[in-house]
Structure formats: C-alpha cells, structure tokens
Design a protein around this motif. Structure first.
Motif, mmCIF file in Angstrom:
data_model
loop_
_atom_site.group_PDB
_atom_site.id
_atom_site.type_symbol
_atom_site.label_atom_id
_atom_site.label_comp_id
_atom_site.label_asym_id
_atom_site.label_seq_id
_atom_site.Cartn_x
_atom_site.Cartn_y
_atom_site.Cartn_z
ATOM 1 N N TRP A 3 -54.673 69.027 42.498
ATOM 2 C CA TRP A 3 -56.086 68.450 41.772
ATOM 3 C C TRP A 3 -55.610 68.612 40.212
ATOM 4 O O TRP A 3 -54.793 69.413 39.573
ATOM 5 C CB TRP A 3 -57.308 69.308 42.041
ATOM 6 N N THR A 4 -56.185 67.663 39.531
ATOM 7 C CA THR A 4 -55.737 67.619 37.991
ATOM 8 C C THR A 4 -57.380 67.135 37.176
ATOM 9 O O THR A 4 -58.046 66.525 37.812
ATOM 10 C CB THR A 4 -54.805 66.670 37.732
ATOM 11 N N ASP A 5 -57.342 67.733 35.989
ATOM 12 C CA ASP A 5 -58.347 67.198 35.452
ATOM 13 C C ASP A 5 -57.978 66.053 34.283
ATOM 14 O O ASP A 5 -58.907 65.576 33.766
ATOM 15 C CB ASP A 5 -59.082 68.504 34.416
ATOM 16 N N ASP A 6 -56.847 65.689 34.530
ATOM 17 C CA ASP A 6 -56.466 64.466 33.726
ATOM 18 C C ASP A 6 -56.435 63.130 34.453
ATOM 19 O O ASP A 6 -56.004 62.944 35.327
ATOM 20 C CB ASP A 6 -54.831 64.726 33.539
ATOM 21 N N LEU A 7 -57.309 62.394 33.819
ATOM 22 C CA LEU A 7 -57.563 61.085 34.609
ATOM 23 C C LEU A 7 -57.180 59.859 33.865
ATOM 24 O O LEU A 7 -57.632 58.496 34.009
ATOM 25 C CB LEU A 7 -59.217 60.978 34.712
ATOM 26 N N SER A 8 -56.175 60.078 33.092
ATOM 27 C CA SER A 8 -55.412 59.078 32.346
ATOM 28 C C SER A 8 -54.805 57.956 33.437
ATOM 29 O O SER A 8 -54.501 58.501 34.605
ATOM 30 C CB SER A 8 -54.441 59.517 31.396
ATOM 31 N N ILE A 9 -54.709 56.942 33.109
ATOM 32 C CA ILE A 9 -53.741 55.952 33.793
ATOM 33 C C ILE A 9 -52.874 55.161 33.031
ATOM 34 O O ILE A 9 -52.899 54.752 31.813
ATOM 35 C CB ILE A 9 -54.928 54.607 34.253
ATOM 36 N N ALA A 10 -51.851 55.341 33.353
ATOM 37 C CA ALA A 10 -50.478 54.691 32.939
ATOM 38 C C ALA A 10 -50.684 53.048 32.827
ATOM 39 O O ALA A 10 -50.821 52.233 33.849
ATOM 40 C CB ALA A 10 -49.218 54.976 33.544
ATOM 41 N N LEU A 11 -50.434 52.675 31.657
ATOM 42 C CA LEU A 11 -50.766 51.263 31.222
ATOM 43 C C LEU A 11 -49.360 50.730 30.955
ATOM 44 O O LEU A 11 -48.337 51.476 30.237
ATOM 45 C CB LEU A 11 -51.515 50.827 30.136
ATOM 46 N N PRO A 12 -49.005 49.313 31.271
ATOM 47 C CA PRO A 12 -47.879 48.797 30.742
ATOM 48 C C PRO A 12 -47.628 48.708 29.201
ATOM 49 O O PRO A 12 -48.688 48.740 28.565
ATOM 50 C CB PRO A 12 -47.719 47.364 31.245
ATOM 51 N N SER A 13 -46.446 48.895 28.562
ATOM 52 C CA SER A 13 -46.385 48.667 27.323
ATOM 53 C C SER A 13 -47.112 47.510 26.586
ATOM 54 O O SER A 13 -46.859 46.444 27.257
ATOM 55 C CB SER A 13 -44.897 48.690 27.080
ATOM 56 N N HIS A 56 -61.953 51.537 37.802
ATOM 57 C CA HIS A 56 -63.212 51.013 37.938
ATOM 58 C C HIS A 56 -64.402 52.091 37.906
ATOM 59 O O HIS A 56 -65.430 52.064 37.399
ATOM 60 C CB HIS A 56 -63.249 50.254 39.389
ATOM 61 N N ASP A 57 -63.896 53.247 38.445
ATOM 62 C CA ASP A 57 -64.899 54.688 38.532
ATOM 63 C C ASP A 57 -65.173 55.126 37.376
ATOM 64 O O ASP A 57 -66.041 55.342 37.037
ATOM 65 C CB ASP A 57 -64.140 55.355 39.621
ATOM 66 N N ARG A 58 -64.035 55.229 36.472
ATOM 67 C CA ARG A 58 -64.138 55.731 35.249
ATOM 68 C C ARG A 58 -64.948 54.764 34.169
ATOM 69 O O ARG A 58 -65.865 55.479 33.278
ATOM 70 C CB ARG A 58 -62.825 56.351 34.572
ATOM 71 N N THR A 59 -64.878 53.601 34.314
ATOM 72 C CA THR A 59 -65.378 52.870 33.347
ATOM 73 C C THR A 59 -66.952 53.061 33.851
ATOM 74 O O THR A 59 -67.881 52.909 33.111
ATOM 75 C CB THR A 59 -65.012 51.209 33.720
ATOM 76 N N GLY A 60 -67.104 52.992 34.860
ATOM 77 C CA GLY A 60 -68.616 53.061 35.291
ATOM 78 C C GLY A 60 -68.975 54.542 35.242
ATOM 79 O O GLY A 60 -70.262 54.814 34.637
ATOM 80 N N GLY A 61 -68.195 55.392 35.046
ATOM 81 C CA GLY A 61 -68.622 56.980 34.799
ATOM 82 C C GLY A 61 -68.987 57.014 33.241
ATOM 83 O O GLY A 61 -69.924 57.883 33.047
ATOM 84 N N ASN A 73 -72.256 64.447 26.445
ATOM 85 C CA ASN A 73 -71.976 64.014 27.543
ATOM 86 C C ASN A 73 -70.712 62.923 27.418
ATOM 87 O O ASN A 73 -70.139 62.794 28.715
ATOM 88 C CB ASN A 73 -73.130 63.236 28.269
ATOM 89 N N CYS A 74 -70.002 63.103 26.492
ATOM 90 C CA CYS A 74 -68.982 62.155 26.111
ATOM 91 C C CYS A 74 -67.623 62.636 26.719
ATOM 92 O O CYS A 74 -67.518 63.947 26.681
ATOM 93 C CB CYS A 74 -68.555 62.027 24.636
ATOM 94 N N PRO A 75 -67.037 61.920 27.606
ATOM 95 C CA PRO A 75 -65.854 62.429 28.518
ATOM 96 C C PRO A 75 -64.616 62.856 27.376
ATOM 97 O O PRO A 75 -64.792 62.122 26.217
ATOM 98 C CB PRO A 75 -65.491 61.274 29.228
ATOM 99 N N ASP A 80 -59.632 61.603 29.692
ATOM 100 C CA ASP A 80 -60.321 60.516 30.463
ATOM 101 C C ASP A 80 -60.819 59.195 29.645
ATOM 102 O O ASP A 80 -61.732 59.074 29.240
ATOM 103 C CB ASP A 80 -61.894 61.054 31.234
ATOM 104 N N PRO A 81 -59.526 58.923 29.191
ATOM 105 C CA PRO A 81 -59.755 57.632 28.106
ATOM 106 C C PRO A 81 -60.415 56.500 28.715
ATOM 107 O O PRO A 81 -61.179 55.997 27.781
ATOM 108 C CB PRO A 81 -58.253 57.576 27.683
ATOM 109 N N VAL A 82 -60.531 56.214 29.810
ATOM 110 C CA VAL A 82 -61.162 54.978 30.449
ATOM 111 C C VAL A 82 -62.612 55.160 30.175
ATOM 112 O O VAL A 82 -63.329 54.511 29.628
ATOM 113 C CB VAL A 82 -60.659 54.619 31.714
#
Length: 106
Positions: A3-13, A56-61, A73-75, A80-82
């Motif tokens: 489990w992690t609290d880092d919800l970052s997503i690796a994006l291409p350069s 998708h989930d984090r955008t909605g969240g 309430n800001c992530p 959680d950058p998304v």
C-alpha cells in the motif's frame, strides 16, 4: 499487496498532469464508458489499464472533494497530483462538478 499513499501517475516526457486531466474530464463530460477512457488514455499517454483507471478515479475524486467548497479538502499536489488538478478546476468552475456529478452540485 503493498500500500502507498502516493497516487502519482508516470507520464511520458513532455506530457503534463493538466493535459491528462483535460482529456479525462472531456471523456467524463461525454459519459464515455470505462473501456473507452482506458483506451484513450492508453493511446494518448501510454498508460496501462490500471493507471488509466487510476487517472479516471482521481480526476473524479478531485471533483467530489471540490464539491464541498472547503479548501482544506484539497488533495496534496505531491501525492495525488491528478486529484489536486481536478480539485482546482472544480473550485474555479463549480458548473464542471454539476455537469460531471449532478448529485454533488451546490
């Protein structure tokens, strides 16, 4: 399972979280099916199905959190950058929340 609290997503350069949220929100606004969201995010950003689902989930969240109107309430932007980006947009434009999640409209 780890489990992690880092919800970052690796994006291409050259691609940004803002762009990812733009595309995800456009799909959400037209009520695209989960499979289409995964396919589009996979094609445009090279995301795996799991990462596309997370985006998708984090955008909605972020929008759901913004619907409270409470800044606290800001992530966290670093973890959680998304959701952070989506939250900012929802605060700036509450009609966005209403269009995606009418049940959370104020």
């Amino acid at each position: 399972m780890d489990w992690t609290d880092d919800l970052s997503i690796a994006l291409p350069s050259g691609r940004t979280v803002a762009e990812l949220v733009d595309v995800t929100l456009s799909l959400m606004l037209r009520k695209a099916a989960e499979e289409e969201v995964e396919a589009v995010l996979g094609a445009e950003f090279g995301l795996s199905a799991d990462d596309a689902e997370l985006a998708h989930d984090r955008t909605g969240g972020g929008l759901v959190r913004a619907s409270s109107g409470i800044a606290e309430n800001c992530p966290p932007a670093d973890k959680d950058p998304v959701a952070w980006e989506s939250f900012q947009r929802g605060l700036r434009d509450p009609s966005l929340i209403a269009r995606v999640y009418p049940e959370f409209a104020r």
